[in-house]
Design an enzyme around this catalytic site. Structure first.
Site, PDB file in Angstrom:
ATOM      1  N   GLY A   1      40.849  29.562  33.210  1.00 12.99           N
ATOM      2  CA  GLY A   1      42.074  29.743  33.052  1.00 12.99           C
ATOM      3  C   GLY A   1      42.348  31.199  34.165  1.00 12.99           C
ATOM      4  O   GLY A   1      41.514  31.829  34.253  1.00 12.99           O
ATOM      5  N   ASN A   2      42.967  32.306  33.803  1.00 12.75           N
ATOM      6  CA  ASN A   2      43.671  33.171  33.830  1.00 12.75           C
ATOM      7  C   ASN A   2      44.356  34.690  33.031  1.00 12.75           C
ATOM      8  O   ASN A   2      45.171  33.548  32.693  1.00 12.75           O
ATOM      9  CB  ASN A   2      43.646  33.699  35.977  1.00 12.75           C
ATOM     10  CG  ASN A   2      44.887  32.754  36.188  1.00 12.75           C
ATOM     11  OD1 ASN A   2      45.659  33.232  35.676  1.00 12.75           O
ATOM     12  ND2 ASN A   2      45.451  31.677  36.688  1.00 12.75           N
ATOM     13  N   TYR A   3      44.277  35.672  33.644  1.00 18.56           N
ATOM     14  CA  TYR A   3      45.063  36.214  32.736  1.00 18.56           C
ATOM     15  C   TYR A   3      46.974  36.442  33.065  1.00 18.56           C
ATOM     16  O   TYR A   3      47.428  37.078  32.386  1.00 18.56           O
ATOM     17  CB  TYR A   3      44.817  36.970  32.826  1.00 18.56           C
ATOM     18  CG  TYR A   3      43.294  38.191  32.778  1.00 18.56           C
ATOM     19  CD1 TYR A   3      43.059  37.937  31.365  1.00 18.56           C
ATOM     20  CD2 TYR A   3      42.087  38.886  33.563  1.00 18.56           C
ATOM     21  CE1 TYR A   3      41.258  38.434  31.075  1.00 18.56           C
ATOM     22  CE2 TYR A   3      40.957  38.493  33.191  1.00 18.56           C
ATOM     23  CZ  TYR A   3      40.339  38.773  31.275  1.00 18.56           C
ATOM     24  OH  TYR A   3      39.572  38.200  30.806  1.00 18.56           O
TER      25      TYR A   3
END
Ligand code: PMT
Length: 402
Positions: A208-210
């Site tokens: 995923g990412n932020y």
């Protein structure tokens, strides 16, 4: 916006007719004058006495009043109205409206109505999905009627799916926006992607990412405030949309976001791609939790579809496509290259080198770069304000004030 407006509220034979009483109450509270027209089946679900008490006008449901022989003019009613709303609208009434079967007061009034018509379908999920219902709704749209799409949730049948009549507050908001001619995106449909995507490795892990979704949700609110109907395709975030004109579709992976966004694009006037979409996904997803070993593990990745690029390929004349670029170096040239490659009209550049910009924070600092040479810097400020400025730039571009 509804103050003094003449509204015909058409009620048909659906269990959702109970919500029509609340809808009527809200319309009256907004200052509208409402005439209720019911089908015979509608009266089985809610009594005319309830509705006439709320509206202050006798309910019309027959061509003649039985004891006096008084004729009710559907033509006069049609001319009196500033808007007609049929809520709930059953599959049967939708079919009659689409095909001109004028065998009751409601459909004859509909056929005589010169004012804008809004239709809020309510039915079981399979009835709604049926090709016949969908074709009839398409016909109504082709006549210029406005369809207020049903919501997804538990239905009277206890099945879960799409078919619940939209909530009265949302229906009122749709009407309210319709009559507000000052809104710059009035009548426009906007698709927005927001948040991250999660690409599954196994049942407990993902790539995923932020991204928090804050920028995309702020854009959705700003577009809705500006009068647009918004479809918000949201990755996994813990945010809530507030405006009634936002229709949210939750997705998890890039593949799901791709499918939902592409399906909505055809009907959209504007698409804003704010999501941080994972560029790769694991080639295989384990059904069971992967066990820790002392060995090195190699995760093979396959590229995800590029949603913005696909929309760029499908873009028709008159559609506006806006992308975002979060960069860490060579910001402007990278952003311009993305705009070119994906056939975007604008790209909104934010850089992780700027304090208060990018992921998670409540502020952003962006440069809105236009394909035709424009470049507007928006200083660091709350994402809601940045979103309002972006919407302002897009609205001015659409109105020809480039
Ligand atoms: O959600 P927040 O915490 O508020 O953070 C906001 C944000 C930083 C995520 C947002 O402002 C932002 O910059 N979003 C774009 C992130 C990005 O870097 O995208 P990209 O450079 O990978 O992609 C460029 C454009 O193509 C973007 O519009 C992206 O949505 C789109 N894209 C990318 C890959 C892909 N597979 N499909 C896409 O549609």
């Amino acid at each position: 916006m509804l103050k003094g407006k003449h509204i015909i509220l058409g009620i048909t034979g659906s269990i959702a007719a109970y919500k029509a009483a609340y809808l009527l109450r809200l319309l009256i509270k907004q200052g509208a004058e409402v005439q209720v027209v019911m089908t015979p089946a509608g009266k089985e679900f809610i009594t005319p006495v309830t509705l006439s008490s709320l509206s202050g006008k006798p309910v019309v449901s027959e061509f003649f009043t039985a004891n006096t022989g008084e004729w009710h003019s559907h033509v006069d009613l049609g001319l009196w109205a500033d808007a007609m709303i049929i809520a709930p609208a059953t599959a049967s009434t939708i079919g009659k409206m689409a095909n001109g079967i004028a065998d009751n007061m409601l459909v004859t009034t509909y056929l005589s109505c010169k004012a804008p018509v809004f239709v809020a379908p309510a039915m079981d999920l399979d009835m709604y999905a049926h090709a016949s219902t969908q074709r009839n709704l398409e016909l109504l749209k082709s006549y210029g009627n406005h369809i207020i799409e049903p919501a997804t949730g538990e239905l009277a049948s206890h099945l879960t799916g799409k078919g619940r009549m939209e909530e009265p507050e949302r229906i009122v908001a749709v009407l309210d926006r319709f009559f507000d001619s000052t809104q710059p995106l009035r009548g426009k449909r906007v698709v927005i992607t927001a948040g991250p995507t999660y690409e599954k490795i196994d049942p407990v892990r993902f790539i995923g990412n932020y991204s928090s979704g804050k920028m995309g949700f702020a854009l959705a609110e700003a577009c809705a405030q500006a009068g647009a109907e918004v479809v918000l395709v949201a990755g996994p975030v813990s945010l809530c949309e507030r405006h009634a004109a936002i229709h949210r579709i939750d997705v998890e992976s890039a593949e799901e976001m791709y499918r939902a966004t592409v399906a909505e694009y055809d009907r959209a006037d504007i698409a804003i791609m704010c999501a941080a979409v994972a560029d790769y996904a694991p080639e295989t997803v384990s059904d069971v939790k992967l066990k820790r070993t002392l060995e090195e593990r190699v995760l093979r990745l396959k590229p995800n579809p590029d949603i913005a690029a696909e929309l760029g390929r499908r873009k028709r004349t008159g559609q506006l496509l806006v992308g975002f670029a979060l960069e860490t170096n060579d910001e402007e040239s990278n952003a311009r290259a993305k705009m070119e490659k994906k056939n975007l009209d604008f790209i909104v550049l934010n850089s992780l080198r700027d304090a208060g910009a990018g992921f998670r924070c409540d502020t952003n600092k962006v440069t809105v770069i236009g394909r035709e040479g424009s470049s507007v810097e928006i200083p660091c400020k709350p994402k809601a304000e940045v979103a309002a400025d972006i919407v302002d730039i897009l609205a001015r571009y659409i109105s020809g004030e480039k």
